[in-house]
Design an enzyme around this catalytic site. Sequence first.
Site, PDB file in Angstrom:
ATOM      1  N   SER A 177      56.448  39.957  59.721  1.00 49.11           N
ATOM      2  CA  SER A 177      57.371  40.027  58.589  1.00 49.11           C
ATOM      3  C   SER A 177      58.649  39.237  58.782  1.00 49.11           C
ATOM      4  O   SER A 177      59.289  38.850  57.799  1.00 49.11           O
ATOM      5  CB  SER A 177      57.716  41.493  58.300  1.00 49.11           C
ATOM      6  OG  SER A 177      58.322  42.098  59.434  1.00 49.11           O
ATOM      7  N   HIS A 205      52.066  41.729  54.430  1.00 53.32           N
ATOM      8  CA  HIS A 205      52.581  40.463  53.905  1.00 53.32           C
ATOM      9  C   HIS A 205      51.484  39.419  53.670  1.00 53.32           C
ATOM     10  O   HIS A 205      51.793  38.279  53.333  1.00 53.32           O
ATOM     11  CB  HIS A 205      53.647  39.905  54.855  1.00 53.32           C
ATOM     12  CG  HIS A 205      54.846  40.792  54.975  1.00 53.32           C
ATOM     13  ND1 HIS A 205      55.906  40.725  54.114  1.00 53.32           N
ATOM     14  CD2 HIS A 205      55.117  41.808  55.851  1.00 53.32           C
ATOM     15  CE1 HIS A 205      56.809  41.637  54.458  1.00 53.32           C
ATOM     16  NE2 HIS A 205      56.350  42.305  55.500  1.00 53.32           N
ATOM     17  N   LYS A 239      54.560  44.763  47.531  1.00 48.32           N
ATOM     18  CA  LYS A 239      55.002  43.389  47.796  1.00 48.32           C
ATOM     19  C   LYS A 239      54.277  42.453  46.823  1.00 48.32           C
ATOM     20  O   LYS A 239      54.654  42.363  45.668  1.00 48.32           O
ATOM     21  CB  LYS A 239      54.771  43.048  49.265  1.00 48.32           C
ATOM     22  CG  LYS A 239      55.600  43.927  50.211  1.00 48.32           C
ATOM     23  CD  LYS A 239      55.364  43.599  51.658  1.00 48.32           C
ATOM     24  CE  LYS A 239      56.270  44.406  52.576  1.00 48.32           C
ATOM     25  NZ  LYS A 239      56.002  45.861  52.552  1.00 48.32           N
TER      26      LYS A 239
END
Length: 387
Positions: A177, A205, A239
Amino acid sequence: MLPDLAEALQQRRQEGLYRFRQVLEGPQSPRVTIDGRDFLAFCSNDYLGLANHPALIEAVAAGAQRYGVGSGASHLISGHSRAHHELEEALAEFVGLPRTLLFSTGYMANMAVVTALMGREDAIFADRLNHASLNDAALLSRARFIRYPHLDLVTLEKQLKTIQARRRLIVTDAVFSMDGDRAPVAELLALCQRFDAWLLLDDAHGFGVLGEQGKGSLYDPQEVERNVPHLIYMATLGKAAGVSGAFVAAQASMIETLIQHSRTYGYTTAAAPLLAHALLTSLQLISQGVWRRERLVQLIEQLRQKLQSLPWQLLLSDTPIQPLLVGGSREAVRLDQALRERGIWVPAIRPPTVPQGMARLRISLSAAHAGEDVDQLSAALHDLAGC
């Protein structure tokens, strides 16, 4: 004597480590408003620009009409709705694993897996740059906690050879990250095969961004199928998916074990069903949004080309996370503030989030950014560098 908290906070300010919250007006977007002032933002993990998508807003409204607002109880009591169940089935099909289990956050998901599976007689092997949730989970499990240098599989292999344990679990970010680089998933699964270990892959991610149709860091469906007994896949839904929550995907017996033993699943109220309902639409947008991932690739290439002549090192990354290594915390904060004076928001990341001497600006790109946005950031950084 009680510790002087005010003094400790002042010390953090002096060392450039003090962290502030920002109150945003309006929705997530590359253009945000803080205290009445507009900023061009490069700090959100909304990688596909879905957090403010009209179809998701409509899906949330429809979900609220159908399911109400709150879930009322934990999944094990009366909080597991049809929306949750349908989303779990859709996510399992999407990532190509037998079953999934929903959690309110990725932190809770990682905590659930590690503490439900591992105990005092077990060993956890962790990349040194893993997310804090994986480290905290390992410590709470009371298993032996062994860390290996970042992406150093030679050292990991030696550790697996020499350390005996009842159960072995390798835990790693799939996309790191704060650095934006990737774990070698195929090689890690090969080690799990050799040494009879599990792999917990945190793809917070990568999900939605990487792989065919945005299916994440699970690189090859056939390889995944061969490794199902060894693979535990976690991804977040706040996300690239643009909403909220997380899920764990694995073989059916693993999911049942988590339902029976994970405390962060069984002892908390289920997330609002309307969010699960909206995420069904999000999965469609992810799978159909090839152009969004193509836009990201273009923006990443543009940014890296524009910033290569700066005096600060742009770390090697082909993901939307583009870290500009500054070094000292005070200098990183100075650059953060100088950019804000120019109407650009790029967060300074300092210890303990990153190691000492590795403070950075974490540039985060979104498919909602335009090429002109990257040009504006590049011009401001070159101006601050005096070049």
